[in-house]
Scaffold this active site. Structure first.
Site, PDB file in Angstrom:
ATOM      1  CG  LEU A 133       2.274  45.486  52.150  1.00 23.24           C
ATOM      2  CD1 LEU A 133       2.155  46.475  51.374  1.00 23.24           C
ATOM      3  CD2 LEU A 133       0.845  44.718  51.794  1.00 23.24           C
ATOM      4  N   PRO A 136       5.586  50.024  60.419  1.00 24.53           N
ATOM      5  CG  PRO A 136       7.492  51.178  61.579  1.00 24.53           C
ATOM      6  CD  PRO A 136       7.075  50.674  60.189  1.00 24.53           C
ATOM      7  CB  ALA A 138       1.508  51.004  56.957  1.00 24.69           C
ATOM      8  N   GLY A 139      -0.316  48.352  59.031  1.00 22.45           N
ATOM      9  CA  GLY A 139      -0.611  46.993  59.035  1.00 22.45           C
ATOM     10  C   GLY A 139      -1.861  46.575  58.335  1.00 22.45           C
ATOM     11  CB  SER A 140      -5.188  46.160  59.101  1.00 28.78           C
ATOM     12  OG  SER A 140      -4.881  45.119  60.195  1.00 28.78           O
ATOM     13  CG  HIS A 344      -2.164  16.825  76.214  1.00 30.29           C
ATOM     14  ND1 HIS A 344      -3.245  16.944  75.113  1.00 30.29           N
ATOM     15  CD2 HIS A 344      -1.307  15.734  75.763  1.00 30.29           C
ATOM     16  CE1 HIS A 344      -2.783  16.257  74.045  1.00 30.29           C
ATOM     17  NE2 HIS A 344      -1.787  15.614  74.170  1.00 30.29           N
ATOM     18  CD  GLU A 369      -0.757  35.925  54.041  1.00 29.62           C
ATOM     19  OE1 GLU A 369      -1.728  35.600  53.205  1.00 29.62           O
ATOM     20  OE2 GLU A 369       0.195  35.037  54.331  1.00 29.62           O
TER      21      GLU A 369
END
Length: 414
Positions: A133, A136, A138-140, A344, A369
């Site tokens: 989907l 470059p 078009a992510g969110s 740690h 997502e």
């Protein structure tokens, strides 16, 4: 609250106890496992894990039965498995989740022949699936995708680029979203199943990230796909992509919860063992306060994640509940893992140490997502919509006009 205590919550049934037992049995019988070194070993490990999960029946909880059209995925079962597998290791969770996400669009809108051809082998772990989907630019903003699918007789010709594609380079097929030339926004997008090796499809770049898993950029150049490989109706791809992501968004929170549980367990054990100034680390009130905060954040995540999963299975799911679950669980996991690593000390940043791995593994969950910022927008907008509806003035009530009455003389009586 461990996983057995979680299962005692009223969100679960006996079938979910069985799912967790199935996972525990499989993990206990698994041969000794070490983190793969190098890309070839990583690719081989992912395919091997998919095959083993398929043989054990675990993938049947993430991939729909091809013979049951419209079969729903049990969100609580998916979340329980991601929760438990993430505690084992990030790659275990990744392989399980991607088999589900990569094939979900076929489960939702695939034809009987498509379901038979792809879902059965994916469910058995013989095929590796991928969901293509992102681009470059078009992510969110999914509606901004630019990859095109031009109709040419009985085929479609795909041109464009997809990137950040999980399982890129090892997948047997990709569910690809592309738009009709000249269309804009959410309109004109369709989905296609593109087999690996299709002429015109190239894995142009393998992407290395801080939590290693197969990831790639795909280039489509005059890639010709048979019309029978289109999923559902033309132009309905945006809705299909959103429906697919909706199935698995809550389960991202479950994976984050698994990382939190593992970090808390490691920090608690270490605090009891680490000697300092004639005491153990656990004897110091500051350590107790930190463990308290970590446990509270972990339990809060569990309640939000499994509330959202139950609601979805009960047909009462909402974007707000899913967004809250993903937002809280992923942000909490980052805090819990960071606090555990701090306890740690220098050991926590040593390469190969469990805390160093968890620190790298947990970070991406706040991005993919639906990034944290997107979840805030979903929650805020839904709250405002609800408030506007609640505060809107009620429409004027109709006032009934009384009929003739002996007490009020009519015009003729005056």
């Amino acid at each position: 609250m461990d996983m057995q205590a979680t299962l005692a919550l009223p969100f679960f049934g006996a079938e979910h106890q069985a799912v967790l037992r199935q996972a525990e049995d499989w993990l206990s019988a698994l041969p000794a496992w070490s983190a793969p070194q190098g890309r070839l070993e990583l690719d081989r490990a992912c395919r091997e894990l998919a095959a083993r999960m398929g043989q054990a029946g675990l993938l049947a909880h993430a991939v729909a039965d091809p013979a049951q059209a419209g079969a729903r995925i049990d969100t609580r079962a998916v979340c329980l498995l991601r929760d438990r597998l993430a505690q084992q290791g990030a790659l275990f969770d990744f392989v399980f989740a991607m088999q589900g996400l990569g094939s979900a669009a076929i489960s939702l809108d695939g034809s009987p022949s498509q379901r038979e051809r792809y879902l059965g082998p994916t469910r058995e772990g013989r095929y590796v699936a991928a969901f293509a989907l992102s681009e470059p630019q078009a992510g969110s903003d999914v509606a901004a995708l630019a990859c095109t699918a031009r109709r040419d007789g009985d085929t479609y010709v795909l041109d464009g680029t997809k990137t950040w594609i999980s399982n890129g380079g090892i997948a047997d097929y990709y569910v690809v979203f592309a738009r009709e030339p000249g269309s804009a926004g959410a309109k004109g997008i369709s989905a296609f199943i593109v087999d690996a090796g299709t002429p015109g499809l190239e894995v142009s770049e393998r992407i290395d990230v801080i939590s290693p898993h197969p990831l790639a950029t795909l280039a489509f150049s005059a890639c010709r796909v048979d019309g029978g490989q289109r999923l559902g109706e033309p132009g309905q791809g945006f809705k299909l992509a959103m429906r697919t992501l909706d199935i698995f968004r809550v389960s991202v929170g479950a994976a984050a919860l698994g990382f939190s549980r593992r970090a808390l367990a490691e920090a608690t054990r270490y605090a009891l063992e680490r000697e300092m100034f004639g005491k153990t680390l656990a004897d110091f009130q500051l350590s107790q306060a930190r463990l308290s905060q970590m446990a509270t954040l972990t339990d809060a995540s569990a309640l939000l994640v499994y509330r959202a999963a139950w609601a979805r299975d009960a047909g009462q799911g909402s974007p707000r509940a899913a967004a809250m679950a993903k937002l809280a669980a992923t942000e909490h996991a980052q805090q819990v893992v960071d606090a555990a690593l701090q306890m740690h000390g220098g050991l926590g940043v040593r390469e190969g140490h469990i805390m160093e791995r968890l620190y790298r593994d947990v970070r991406a969950l706040r991005i993919y997502e639906g990034a944290t910022e997107v979840q805030h927008l979903i929650i805020g907008r839904d709250l405002l919509r609800e408030a506007r509806e609640r505060l809107a003035p009620a429409p004027p009530r109709a006032v009934p006009i009384p009929g003739p009455s002996r007490a009020i003389p009519n015009q003729e009586q005056i």
